[in-house]
Design a protein around this motif. Sequence first.
Motif: not given
Length: 153
Positions: A78-101
């Motif tokens: 109901x806040x901000x005019x009744x807009x929907x928001x996205x809650x992002x959690x549990x963000x993971x990138x495989x350890x050997x691929x980090x730093x690659x974009x």
Amino acid sequence: MPALRPATRADLPAVLALLSDEERVVDPASVVVTAAYEDAFASIDEDPRNEVLVLEDPEADAPGPVVGCLQVTYIPGLGKGGVERALVEAVRVRADRRGSGLGRLLMELAVARARARGCALVQLTSDKRRTEAHRFYASLGFARSHDGFKLAL
């Protein structure tokens, strides 16, 4: 072109492998998928306001192995005019691929998905000790606008 897509039950071992250890690559075949994980995934999968998204390896033949994941919960408000928001959690990138974009790609695709859904805001929390992650999120345009609080039950 890398694919960000909703996870299927077949992706569950790969997602759990990513979540189990941020510092090393865990073989999805070694992950034990318990009934609790099965139930949690089924609940997320059945809920139109929740999704686990996986990023397939853009360097592999399609479909490639899962190299990243996150969970998004879409929250009506109901806040901000009744807009929907996205809650992002549990963000993971495989350890050997980090730093690659791949982390940047994962987050940019997730934000685009939220925008296409009509969300007016994407929010996330990050452990205060993860200073590298904080720099990463700031580089994507996320602002430190609130302090978060949690109560373990």
